[in-house]
Structures are given as C-alpha cells and as structure tokens.
Design a protein around this motif. Structure first.
Motif, PDB file in Angstrom:
ATOM      1  N   PHE A 153       0.755  -1.395  -0.010  1.00  0.00           N
ATOM      2  CA  PHE A 153      -0.139   0.057   0.062  1.00  0.00           C
ATOM      3  C   PHE A 153       0.652   1.223  -0.117  1.00  0.00           C
ATOM      4  N   THR A 154       0.356   2.331  -0.452  1.00  0.00           N
ATOM      5  CA  THR A 154       1.080   3.693  -0.682  1.00  0.00           C
ATOM      6  C   THR A 154       0.783   4.419   0.632  1.00  0.00           C
ATOM      7  N   GLN A 185      -1.485   6.871   0.945  1.00  0.00           N
ATOM      8  CA  GLN A 185      -2.672   7.167   1.025  1.00  0.00           C
ATOM      9  C   GLN A 185      -3.668   6.074   1.252  1.00  0.00           C
ATOM     10  N   ASN A 186      -3.005   4.644   1.364  1.00  0.00           N
ATOM     11  CA  ASN A 186      -3.513   3.696   1.746  1.00  0.00           C
ATOM     12  C   ASN A 186      -4.197   2.837   0.564  1.00  0.00           C
ATOM     13  N   VAL A 187      -3.724   3.428  -0.601  1.00  0.00           N
ATOM     14  CA  VAL A 187      -4.142   2.768  -2.044  1.00  0.00           C
ATOM     15  C   VAL A 187      -3.198   1.670  -2.273  1.00  0.00           C
ATOM     16  N   GLU A 188      -3.801   0.290  -2.344  1.00  0.00           N
ATOM     17  CA  GLU A 188      -3.098  -0.795  -2.685  1.00  0.00           C
ATOM     18  C   GLU A 188      -2.364  -0.626  -4.162  1.00  0.00           C
ATOM     19  N   TRP A 189      -1.175  -1.130  -4.082  1.00  0.00           N
ATOM     20  CA  TRP A 189      -0.273  -1.191  -5.018  1.00  0.00           C
ATOM     21  C   TRP A 189      -0.004  -2.558  -5.729  1.00  0.00           C
TER      22      TRP A 189
END
Length: 314
Positions: A173-174, A176-180
């Motif tokens: 996750f980045t 911003q809590n966005v899954e990578w």
C-alpha cells in the motif's frame, strides 16, 4: 444336527446382546475442532448412556490417529504418547468425559482421530477432526540498495513474514492507503515445521512520487495479521519531488508553454503585417490617376509649382 442348531442359536443370542449393549452406550464428539499452533488443543468427546444404564464404568478407552495409539486406558492403567493426555486432570473410569488434550500443538497434528470406549454396559466409537492455524509474525522490510538516497537509482523493497499457516499472502500500500498491485514477485515456502515463510518484493522507480510504502500480511482467510512501513527519504532521483530531476520536470513544461506563446505572438504579428500590406495594395489604383505635371515658364524652362491634371481639369 442338534449341536449345529445349538451353535447357531447361541451366535444369534450373542449378537443380539452385543447390539443391545452397544445401543446403551454412545460416544459423541465434536465433528471439527480447532487448535492454535504452539498452544493447547482439545478434542471434545463424552460417553452417553441410555436411561436403563446406571453407574456405568469405563473399562477401556483408546485414542488413535492413523492407527497409532495416542492415549490408552485399560484395567486402571493409562498409557499415552508425549503431548497427548486426557483433558480431565484427574480422570478415572467413572468419568464420562474422555476428551483428548493436545499440548504444544503442531501442524503434524492436523487430521482425523478415532475414539473408542468400552464400558460394563456396552461400547461405542466415533471419529473427529483437528484443524490447526498459526498466526504470521510481524513483517519486516529491507531495501536494496540500503542507502535509498542514491541519485538516479531504483529501490527494491523486500517484505518478509514467517511462522504462519495455512499459506497467506502479502499486499503493498502507498501512503494514501491505496493498494499497489504492480509488485515484482511473491513467494511462499514451507519450512521444516510445516509453517510458511512469505516474501514479496516491490521495485520503486526513481521517479516515484510516494514517500512511504506499507506491506501487510494476510492469512488464508483474508484477515490482516501484521504490517510494516518504510519511508523513502528525499533523493536526487526525484522520488519525493526535489532535486535536479524534479527541476527538469518543471522546466520542460515551462519551455513548451513558452514556445507555444512565442509561436502564437509570431503568428499574430505575421497576420497583422499581411493585413496591412493587403490594404496598401488596394489603394494603389486610386493613386495612379494623380500624375504630377511639371510647370514651364515662357522660355520653355521648367519651374514654378507643380500642378496636377485634376487641378487643370477643374
């Protein structure tokens, strides 16, 4: 012939009596039991008798797994394998709770178990299963190269977690809590104790704009069991948006925009000049009718003020 009929009659009577005795006693176990790796696990089993039976006494109890005796009770003596015993601390032959206790549970303990009980009023047997899970340890992150501020260098992050069961997985996750999801690879290896070791690597390009990455480990059922975070410090390779690399990113669009503006100005100037030239050419025929006339004196010499044909015509 009489002895033959007598033997058959006795066999029928014995089988009927055995069937009735079995109907008086029943062994009931939970169909599925769950244990935690390294902890105590219990397989719940009790002996139940019919109303006709009073004060039943157990003569034999056996707990088996794959044909191997784990706990064996006979004639007042209890024998058992290490890590296996009756769940009741002071169990005796009048205790109808014959549950099995497994200490320091291992992955090898997963499977089916058989419990058989013989009492003075009948016997019974049944089977049950044990499943085992292990929680993954808190993951760790290692970066290669370790000095993440080297200019113009990609960074590979390795996230590792072990000691879990069944096989789980790692997700990135980045900030911003966005899954990578663009990970380079993920592996799961089974260790000697039957547990799993997970490894996942992520390559951070030199033009990445995310200063922080988090890896999280999940169990086979999808529940989160731990996470680790790493900060990517500022570097010349414009990971966080500073340095010459970022300057070039800013200068490039400025140059493009400035070129467009200059081109538009030049285009306007050219169009304006063409428009002015067109107007001048349109007035040339009118001026061609006004030719100057040279004045002469009486001697035939040129002199005096010039006049125009239009004035003489007047």
């Amino acid at each position: 012939m009489a002895p033959v009929w007598t033997c058959l009659f006795l066999a029928v009577i014995i089988s009927i009596c055995a069937g009735n005795a079995s109907s008086f006693v029943k062994v009931e176990c939970k169909s599925e039991n769950h244990g935690q790796y390294g902890q105590q696990s219990m397989l719940d089993c009790v002996v139940k008798t019919s109303e006709e039976v009073e004060n039943a006494e157990i003569r034999v109890v056996t707990w088996k797994k794959k044909g191997l005796d784990l706990v064996f009770f006979n004639r007042g003596e209890i024998k058992h394998e290490p890590r296996f015993q009756f769940a009741e601390p002071n169990w005796n032959n009048k205790n109808m709770n014959v549950s099995l206790l497994v200490t320091n549970t291992e992955i090898a303990d997963i499977g089916s178990y058989e419990c058989m009980v013989i009492t003075d009023s009948g016997d019974g047997s049944t089977s049950t299963r044990l499943s085992v899970t292990a929680r993954y340890k808190t993951p760790t992150i290692q970066s290669i190269p370790e000095k993440k501020n080297q200019p113009n260098t990609d960074v590979t992050l390795f996230c590792k977690s072990n000691g879990g069961y069944p096989k789980g997985h790692i997700r990135w996750f980045t900030e911003q809590n966005v899954e990578w999801k663009h990970i380079s690879g993920q592996e799961a290896h089974e260790t000697e104790d039957g547990l799993y070791s997970l490894t996942s690597n992520l390559t951070v390009m030199q033009d990445s704009v995310f200063p922080k990455y988090t890896c999280r480990v999940y169990s086979a059922t999808g529940s989160e069991e731990g996470e680790a975070t790493i900060d990517i410090p500022p570097q010349t390779g414009h990971i966080v948006g500073t340095g010459p690399g970022m300057t070039s990113k800013i200068v490039a669009p400025v140059v493009v925009i400035g070129s467009l503006i200059v081109g538009l100005l030049l285009l306007l100037i050219i169009k304006r000049r063409r428009s002015q030239m067109a107007r001048r050419q349109s007035t040339t025929p009118l001026m061609s009718h006004h030719q100057p006339v040279v004045a002469t004196n009486e001697d035939g010499e040129e002199g005096g003020d010039p006049s125009y044909d239009d004035a003489n015509d007047a």
